[in-house]
Motif scaffolding. Structure first.
Motif, PDB file in Angstrom:
ATOM      1  N   THR A 210      -2.456  33.361  49.525  1.00  0.00           N
ATOM      2  CA  THR A 210      -2.444  34.808  49.728  1.00  0.00           C
ATOM      3  C   THR A 210      -3.764  35.475  49.374  1.00  0.00           C
ATOM      4  OG1 THR A 210      -1.629  35.295  47.509  1.00  0.00           O
ATOM      5  CG2 THR A 210       0.031  34.931  49.239  1.00  0.00           C
ATOM      6  N   GLY A 211      -4.662  34.761  48.719  1.00  0.00           N
ATOM      7  CA  GLY A 211      -5.929  35.341  48.305  1.00  0.00           C
ATOM      8  C   GLY A 211      -5.800  36.281  47.118  1.00  0.00           C
ATOM      9  N   THR A 212      -4.703  36.172  46.395  1.00  0.00           N
ATOM     10  CA  THR A 212      -4.454  37.052  45.253  1.00  0.00           C
ATOM     11  C   THR A 212      -4.926  36.403  43.965  1.00  0.00           C
ATOM     12  OG1 THR A 212      -2.533  38.001  46.347  1.00  0.00           O
ATOM     13  CG2 THR A 212      -2.643  38.279  43.965  1.00  0.00           C
ATOM     14  N   MET A 213      -5.509  37.207  43.098  1.00  0.00           N
ATOM     15  CA  MET A 213      -5.890  36.767  41.761  1.00  0.00           C
ATOM     16  C   MET A 213      -5.167  37.652  40.762  1.00  0.00           C
ATOM     17  SD  MET A 213      -9.911  36.010  41.940  1.00  0.00           S
ATOM     18  CE  MET A 213     -10.486  36.657  43.478  1.00  0.00           C
ATOM     19  N   ILE A 214      -4.603  37.043  39.743  1.00  0.00           N
ATOM     20  CA  ILE A 214      -3.884  37.786  38.714  1.00  0.00           C
ATOM     21  C   ILE A 214      -4.435  37.385  37.353  1.00  0.00           C
ATOM     22  CG2 ILE A 214      -1.638  38.234  37.645  1.00  0.00           C
ATOM     23  CD1 ILE A 214      -0.395  37.350  40.365  1.00  0.00           C
ATOM     24  N   MET A 215      -4.819  38.379  36.544  1.00  0.00           N
ATOM     25  CA  MET A 215      -5.274  38.105  35.185  1.00  0.00           C
ATOM     26  C   MET A 215      -4.099  38.309  34.245  1.00  0.00           C
ATOM     27  SD  MET A 215      -8.183  39.906  32.783  1.00  0.00           S
ATOM     28  CE  MET A 215      -9.557  39.424  33.815  1.00  0.00           C
ATOM     29  N   THR A 216      -3.908  37.345  33.358  1.00  0.00           N
ATOM     30  CA  THR A 216      -2.860  37.462  32.360  1.00  0.00           C
ATOM     31  C   THR A 216      -3.463  37.382  30.968  1.00  0.00           C
ATOM     32  OG1 THR A 216      -2.434  35.082  32.263  1.00  0.00           O
ATOM     33  CG2 THR A 216      -1.152  36.343  33.862  1.00  0.00           C
ATOM     34  N   ILE A 217      -2.790  38.017  30.028  1.00  0.00           N
ATOM     35  CA  ILE A 217      -3.129  37.897  28.609  1.00  0.00           C
ATOM     36  C   ILE A 217      -1.822  37.621  27.891  1.00  0.00           C
ATOM     37  CG2 ILE A 217      -3.916  39.091  26.537  1.00  0.00           C
ATOM     38  CD1 ILE A 217      -5.907  40.570  28.199  1.00  0.00           C
ATOM     39  N   GLY A 218      -1.773  36.504  27.191  1.00  0.00           N
ATOM     40  CA  GLY A 218      -0.556  36.139  26.478  1.00  0.00           C
ATOM     41  C   GLY A 218       0.644  36.020  27.401  1.00  0.00           C
ATOM     42  N   GLY A 219       0.429  35.586  28.641  1.00  0.00           N
ATOM     43  CA  GLY A 219       1.502  35.411  29.603  1.00  0.00           C
ATOM     44  C   GLY A 219       1.899  36.667  30.352  1.00  0.00           C
ATOM     45  N   GLU A 220       1.325  37.827  30.024  1.00  0.00           N
ATOM     46  CA  GLU A 220       1.648  39.087  30.682  1.00  0.00           C
ATOM     47  C   GLU A 220       0.600  39.389  31.749  1.00  0.00           C
ATOM     48  OE1 GLU A 220       1.989  43.848  29.631  1.00  0.00           O
ATOM     49  OE2 GLU A 220       1.409  42.434  28.061  1.00  0.00           O
ATOM     50  N   GLY A 221       1.042  39.646  32.995  1.00  0.00           N
ATOM     51  CA  GLY A 221       0.126  40.034  34.058  1.00  0.00           C
ATOM     52  C   GLY A 221      -0.419  41.424  33.784  1.00  0.00           C
ATOM     53  N   ILE A 222      -1.756  41.553  33.706  1.00  0.00           N
ATOM     54  CA  ILE A 222      -2.340  42.855  33.377  1.00  0.00           C
ATOM     55  C   ILE A 222      -3.157  43.461  34.503  1.00  0.00           C
ATOM     56  CG2 ILE A 222      -2.336  42.400  30.911  1.00  0.00           C
ATOM     57  CD1 ILE A 222      -5.454  42.104  31.252  1.00  0.00           C
ATOM     58  N   CYS A 223      -3.689  42.643  35.417  1.00  0.00           N
ATOM     59  CA  CYS A 223      -4.406  43.194  36.550  1.00  0.00           C
ATOM     60  C   CYS A 223      -4.423  42.183  37.685  1.00  0.00           C
ATOM     61  CB  CYS A 223      -5.810  43.665  36.190  1.00  0.00           C
ATOM     62  SG  CYS A 223      -6.899  42.483  35.414  1.00  0.00           S
ATOM     63  N   SER A 224      -4.608  42.707  38.903  1.00  0.00           N
ATOM     64  CA  SER A 224      -4.611  41.834  40.070  1.00  0.00           C
ATOM     65  C   SER A 224      -5.516  42.412  41.150  1.00  0.00           C
ATOM     66  CB  SER A 224      -3.189  41.669  40.618  1.00  0.00           C
ATOM     67  OG  SER A 224      -2.696  42.909  41.087  1.00  0.00           O
ATOM     68  N   VAL A 225      -5.916  41.542  42.067  1.00  0.00           N
ATOM     69  CA  VAL A 225      -6.729  41.940  43.216  1.00  0.00           C
ATOM     70  C   VAL A 225      -6.444  40.945  44.333  1.00  0.00           C
ATOM     71  CG1 VAL A 225      -8.772  40.590  42.555  1.00  0.00           C
ATOM     72  CG2 VAL A 225      -9.056  42.629  43.966  1.00  0.00           C
ATOM     73  N   SER A 226      -6.609  41.383  45.575  1.00  0.00           N
ATOM     74  CA  SER A 226      -6.414  40.508  46.728  1.00  0.00           C
ATOM     75  C   SER A 226      -7.671  40.493  47.574  1.00  0.00           C
ATOM     76  CB  SER A 226      -5.236  41.004  47.575  1.00  0.00           C
ATOM     77  OG  SER A 226      -4.039  40.929  46.851  1.00  0.00           O
ATOM     78  N   LEU A 227      -7.923  39.348  48.193  1.00  0.00           N
ATOM     79  CA  LEU A 227      -9.080  39.178  49.079  1.00  0.00           C
ATOM     80  C   LEU A 227      -8.616  38.656  50.428  1.00  0.00           C
ATOM     81  CD1 LEU A 227     -11.693  37.237  46.893  1.00  0.00           C
ATOM     82  CD2 LEU A 227     -11.885  39.586  47.687  1.00  0.00           C
ATOM     83  N   ASP A 228      -9.191  39.174  51.488  1.00  0.00           N
ATOM     84  CA  ASP A 228      -9.063  38.602  52.822  1.00  0.00           C
ATOM     85  C   ASP A 228     -10.466  38.195  53.224  1.00  0.00           C
ATOM     86  OD1 ASP A 228      -6.372  38.874  53.281  1.00  0.00           O
ATOM     87  OD2 ASP A 228      -6.554  40.744  54.392  1.00  0.00           O
ATOM     88  N   GLU A 229     -10.647  36.964  53.648  1.00  0.00           N
ATOM     89  CA  GLU A 229     -11.967  36.502  54.054  1.00  0.00           C
ATOM     90  C   GLU A 229     -12.016  36.472  55.567  1.00  0.00           C
ATOM     91  OE1 GLU A 229     -15.500  34.546  54.841  1.00  0.00           O
ATOM     92  OE2 GLU A 229     -13.634  33.630  55.418  1.00  0.00           O
ATOM     93  N   ILE A 230     -12.924  37.236  56.134  1.00  0.00           N
ATOM     94  CA  ILE A 230     -13.084  37.292  57.576  1.00  0.00           C
ATOM     95  C   ILE A 230     -14.518  36.889  57.883  1.00  0.00           C
ATOM     96  CG2 ILE A 230     -12.978  38.743  59.621  1.00  0.00           C
ATOM     97  CD1 ILE A 230     -11.064  40.569  58.003  1.00  0.00           C
ATOM     98  N   ARG A 231     -14.705  35.654  58.274  1.00  0.00           N
ATOM     99  CA  ARG A 231     -16.023  35.082  58.534  1.00  0.00           C
ATOM    100  C   ARG A 231     -16.949  35.263  57.333  1.00  0.00           C
ATOM    101  NH1 ARG A 231     -16.718  35.254  64.935  1.00  0.00           N
ATOM    102  NH2 ARG A 231     -14.515  35.194  65.381  1.00  0.00           N
ATOM    103  N   SER A 232     -18.011  36.030  57.476  1.00  0.00           N
ATOM    104  CA  SER A 232     -18.959  36.159  56.366  1.00  0.00           C
ATOM    105  C   SER A 232     -18.718  37.405  55.518  1.00  0.00           C
ATOM    106  CB  SER A 232     -20.393  36.173  56.904  1.00  0.00           C
ATOM    107  OG  SER A 232     -20.587  37.298  57.715  1.00  0.00           O
ATOM    108  N   CYS A 233     -17.665  38.183  55.846  1.00  0.00           N
ATOM    109  CA  CYS A 233     -17.363  39.393  55.079  1.00  0.00           C
ATOM    110  C   CYS A 233     -15.968  39.281  54.481  1.00  0.00           C
ATOM    111  CB  CYS A 233     -17.445  40.629  55.972  1.00  0.00           C
ATOM    112  SG  CYS A 233     -17.050  42.157  55.100  1.00  0.00           S
TER     113      CYS A 233
END
Length: 106
Positions: free
Chosen positions: A11-34
């Protein structure tokens, strides 16, 4: 507390956790060079602690690893996030009535 960033390749999703709790997330779509980044969010109680900046850098590194040389996103006009992205090196390229599209060379 230990930080962990989980990369979900499908899915291209990244999730940061601290002590097992999700605290922030972001998603990426890669389309060729952008790569297109969207939905960077930090839970309210963890804001203003640098976690968003850490995850933004990780997203930029992941986009670069996937072959992108530019990353783009949209931010709402007049929002804190628009200013935050510009302070993080993103430059405006287009705007409409509601959003500004920004980019950054990787």
């Amino acid at each position: 507390m230990k930080r962990f960033i989980y990369h979900h390749e499908e899915t291209g999703t990244m999730i940061m956790t601290i002590g097992g709790e999700g605290i922030c997330s972001v998603s990426l779509d890669e389309i060729r060079s952008c790569a297109v980044m969207y939905r960077l969010s930090v839970t309210e109680k963890h804001r203003r602690k640098g976690y968003g900046k850490l995850l933004l850098k990780e997203a930029e590194n992941e986009a670069r690893r996937l072959g992108a040389n530019v990353i783009s996103l949209a931010a709402k006009k007049g929002s804190f996030m628009l200013d935050w992205y510009q302070r993080s090196g993103y430059k405006p390229v287009f705007s409409d009535n509601e959003y500004v599209t920004l980019y950054k060379e990787l």
